[in-house]
Design a protein around this motif. Structure first.
Motif, PDB file in Angstrom:
ATOM      1  N   LYS A  80       4.700  90.491 -13.854  1.00 53.20           N
ATOM      2  CA  LYS A  80       5.977  90.166 -14.542  1.00 53.20           C
ATOM      3  C   LYS A  80       6.046  91.267 -15.739  1.00 53.20           C
ATOM      4  N   ASP A  81       5.101  92.002 -16.064  1.00 49.76           N
ATOM      5  CA  ASP A  81       5.228  93.114 -17.162  1.00 49.76           C
ATOM      6  C   ASP A  81       5.991  94.223 -16.359  1.00 49.76           C
ATOM      7  N   PRO A  82       7.031  94.681 -16.796  1.00 52.11           N
ATOM      8  CA  PRO A  82       7.594  95.895 -15.901  1.00 52.11           C
ATOM      9  C   PRO A  82       6.841  97.211 -16.051  1.00 52.11           C
ATOM     10  N   GLY A  83       6.175  97.630 -17.214  1.00 53.61           N
ATOM     11  CA  GLY A  83       5.492  98.724 -17.441  1.00 53.61           C
ATOM     12  C   GLY A  83       4.009  98.536 -16.570  1.00 53.61           C
ATOM     13  N   ALA A  84       3.555  97.531 -16.425  1.00 51.59           N
ATOM     14  CA  ALA A  84       2.201  97.277 -15.724  1.00 51.59           C
ATOM     15  C   ALA A  84       2.655  97.336 -14.022  1.00 51.59           C
ATOM     16  N   LEU A  85       3.668  96.706 -13.816  1.00 49.28           N
ATOM     17  CA  LEU A  85       4.033  96.833 -12.358  1.00 49.28           C
ATOM     18  C   LEU A  85       4.435  98.139 -12.069  1.00 49.28           C
ATOM     19  N   GLU A  86       5.133  98.902 -12.917  1.00 49.63           N
ATOM     20  CA  GLU A  86       5.466 100.420 -12.659  1.00 49.63           C
ATOM     21  C   GLU A  86       4.254 101.162 -12.425  1.00 49.63           C
ATOM     22  N   ALA A  87       3.259 100.919 -13.297  1.00 51.86           N
ATOM     23  CA  ALA A  87       1.806 101.563 -13.252  1.00 51.86           C
ATOM     24  C   ALA A  87       1.205 101.608 -11.878  1.00 51.86           C
TER      25      ALA A  87
ATOM     26  N   THR B  53      -6.455  96.240 -15.978  1.00 58.21           N
ATOM     27  CA  THR B  53      -7.306  95.194 -15.847  1.00 58.21           C
ATOM     28  C   THR B  53      -6.952  94.051 -16.820  1.00 58.21           C
ATOM     29  N   ALA B  54      -6.175  94.412 -17.914  1.00 57.08           N
ATOM     30  CA  ALA B  54      -5.607  93.719 -18.910  1.00 57.08           C
ATOM     31  C   ALA B  54      -4.455  92.594 -18.309  1.00 57.08           C
ATOM     32  N   TYR B  55      -4.020  93.184 -17.220  1.00 54.49           N
ATOM     33  CA  TYR B  55      -2.957  92.181 -16.678  1.00 54.49           C
ATOM     34  C   TYR B  55      -3.610  91.371 -15.532  1.00 54.49           C
ATOM     35  N   ILE B  56      -4.688  91.385 -15.141  1.00 52.89           N
ATOM     36  CA  ILE B  56      -5.362  90.778 -13.959  1.00 52.89           C
ATOM     37  C   ILE B  56      -6.036  89.557 -14.624  1.00 52.89           C
ATOM     38  N   ARG B  57      -5.545  88.213 -14.263  1.00 56.58           N
ATOM     39  CA  ARG B  57      -6.087  86.895 -14.702  1.00 56.58           C
ATOM     40  C   ARG B  57      -7.147  86.488 -13.885  1.00 56.58           C
ATOM     41  N   ASP B  58      -8.417  86.035 -14.309  1.00 58.56           N
ATOM     42  CA  ASP B  58      -9.186  85.259 -13.632  1.00 58.56           C
ATOM     43  C   ASP B  58      -9.224  83.919 -13.568  1.00 58.56           C
ATOM     44  N   VAL B  59      -8.881  83.493 -12.391  1.00 55.16           N
ATOM     45  CA  VAL B  59      -8.729  82.082 -12.235  1.00 55.16           C
ATOM     46  C   VAL B  59      -9.810  81.354 -11.326  1.00 55.16           C
ATOM     47  N   PRO B  60     -10.833  80.698 -12.362  1.00 51.66           N
ATOM     48  CA  PRO B  60     -12.028  80.067 -11.695  1.00 51.66           C
ATOM     49  C   PRO B  60     -11.883  79.168 -10.613  1.00 51.66           C
ATOM     50  N   ASP B  61     -12.807  78.957  -9.574  1.00 48.34           N
ATOM     51  CA  ASP B  61     -12.646  78.025  -8.661  1.00 48.34           C
ATOM     52  C   ASP B  61     -11.316  77.706  -8.071  1.00 48.34           C
ATOM     53  N   PHE B  62     -10.572  78.937  -7.736  1.00 41.03           N
ATOM     54  CA  PHE B  62      -9.362  78.846  -6.810  1.00 41.03           C
ATOM     55  C   PHE B  62      -9.634  79.925  -5.787  1.00 41.03           C
ATOM     56  N   PRO B  63      -9.098  79.531  -4.637  1.00 45.36           N
ATOM     57  CA  PRO B  63      -8.624  78.438  -4.323  1.00 45.36           C
ATOM     58  C   PRO B  63      -9.738  77.228  -3.852  1.00 45.36           C
TER      59      PRO B  63
ATOM     60  N   GLY C 201     -16.259  78.003  -6.714  1.00 43.32           N
ATOM     61  CA  GLY C 201     -17.101  79.318  -6.661  1.00 43.32           C
ATOM     62  C   GLY C 201     -16.305  80.481  -6.406  1.00 43.32           C
ATOM     63  N   ILE C 202     -15.037  80.563  -6.247  1.00 43.02           N
ATOM     64  CA  ILE C 202     -14.153  81.792  -6.095  1.00 43.02           C
ATOM     65  C   ILE C 202     -13.734  82.129  -7.473  1.00 43.02           C
ATOM     66  N   VAL C 203     -13.817  83.097  -7.737  1.00 45.44           N
ATOM     67  CA  VAL C 203     -12.978  83.594  -8.824  1.00 45.44           C
ATOM     68  C   VAL C 203     -11.822  84.436  -8.505  1.00 45.44           C
ATOM     69  N   PHE C 204     -10.598  83.711  -8.804  1.00 45.21           N
ATOM     70  CA  PHE C 204      -9.364  84.356  -8.026  1.00 45.21           C
ATOM     71  C   PHE C 204      -8.700  85.501  -8.761  1.00 45.21           C
ATOM     72  N   LYS C 205      -8.589  86.741  -8.369  1.00 45.77           N
ATOM     73  CA  LYS C 205      -7.951  87.553  -9.191  1.00 45.77           C
ATOM     74  C   LYS C 205      -6.375  87.533  -9.216  1.00 45.77           C
ATOM     75  N   ASP C 206      -5.769  86.967 -10.471  1.00 47.48           N
ATOM     76  CA  ASP C 206      -4.459  86.476 -10.256  1.00 47.48           C
ATOM     77  C   ASP C 206      -3.505  87.579 -10.721  1.00 47.48           C
ATOM     78  N   ILE C 207      -2.695  88.205  -9.971  1.00 48.38           N
ATOM     79  CA  ILE C 207      -1.940  89.523 -10.321  1.00 48.38           C
ATOM     80  C   ILE C 207      -0.632  88.999 -10.952  1.00 48.38           C
ATOM     81  N   THR C 208      -0.180  87.909 -11.128  1.00 49.26           N
ATOM     82  CA  THR C 208       1.330  87.456 -11.556  1.00 49.26           C
ATOM     83  C   THR C 208       1.413  88.053 -12.950  1.00 49.26           C
ATOM     84  N   PRO C 209       0.305  87.942 -13.733  1.00 49.37           N
ATOM     85  CA  PRO C 209       0.667  88.764 -15.207  1.00 49.37           C
ATOM     86  C   PRO C 209       1.115  90.058 -15.015  1.00 49.37           C
ATOM     87  N   LEU C 210       0.556  90.780 -14.172  1.00 51.39           N
ATOM     88  CA  LEU C 210       0.803  92.198 -13.962  1.00 51.39           C
ATOM     89  C   LEU C 210       2.145  92.300 -13.544  1.00 51.39           C
TER      90      LEU C 210
END
Ligand code: AMP
Length: 175
Positions: free
Chosen positions: A30-37, A6-16, A19-28
């Motif tokens: 780009k992190d090799p360990g998190a992607l592997e996990a 969860t530390a690698y999921i970024r909340d982006v409010p009002d996207f798209p 009222g929508i809180v978008f769960k942005d997985i791009t931080p996960l």
């Protein structure tokens, strides 16, 4: 101690849209360990499942599912937006919050009796995943399970997936 993904999921409010809180997985991603996990966690329920393929929904589902397919030693089947797949297809329509959409699969991508799992990044209202289930059923696939990296459980999407086993890595009970 396992990684807290969860530390690698970024909340982006009002996207798209507002009222929508978008769960942005791009931080996960780009992190090799998190992607592997994340890939390992998605693959885990199917290690002994003898899958023919993992079917995934365009486009973020593709990122995880291809890696899971390699990990499991099975194939990868793309479920795509309309008019992207070049050969003969079958399609399933589904409702969105505003309007409707369709996904398609090649008719020869899944054979009757093939053991298949569906993977996507996020289940929200569940309409997209339900359409993916319909495609696998239409082709006679043996749907072994449906997996998501993230379940927005407060939207109740998994209730649209019948009695199939559902696996989720991260569950949000509020936004
Ligand atoms: P659904 O409402 O389950 O049909 O969701 C449609 C698609 O939109 C899913 O495949 C998700 O990838 C994406 N999606 C919906 N809501 C969100 C959200 N809050 N954050 C990130 N992705 C979302």
């Amino acid at each position: 101690m396992p990684l807290d993904l969860t530390a690698y999921i970024r909340d982006v409010p009002d996207f798209p849209k507002p009222g929508i809180v978008f769960k942005d997985i791009t931080p996960l991603l780009k992190d090799p360990g998190a992607l592997e996990a994340a890939v390992q966690a998605l693959a885990e329920p199917y290690r002994d499942a003898n899958l023919a393929s993992v079917a995934a929904i365009e486009s973020r589902g593709f990122i995880f599912a291809a890696a899971v397919a390699v990990e499991l030693g099975c194939g990868f089947v793309p479920l795509r937006k309309p008019n992207k797949l070049p050969a003969e297809t079958t399609s399933a329509a589904y409702e969105l919050e505003y309007g409707a959409d369709t996904i398609e699969v090649h008719v020869d991508a899944i054979h009757a009796g093939d053991r298949v799992a569906i993977i996507d990044d996020v289940i929200a209202t569940g309409g997209t995943a339900a359409a993916a289930v319909e495609l696998v059923e239409t082709l006679g696939g043996n749907l072994v399970g449906i997996s998501f990296l993230i379940d927005l459980a407060f939207l109740g999407g998994t209730t649209k997936l019948g009695d199939y086993p559902v696996h989720t890595v991260i569950t949000y009970n509020g936004d």
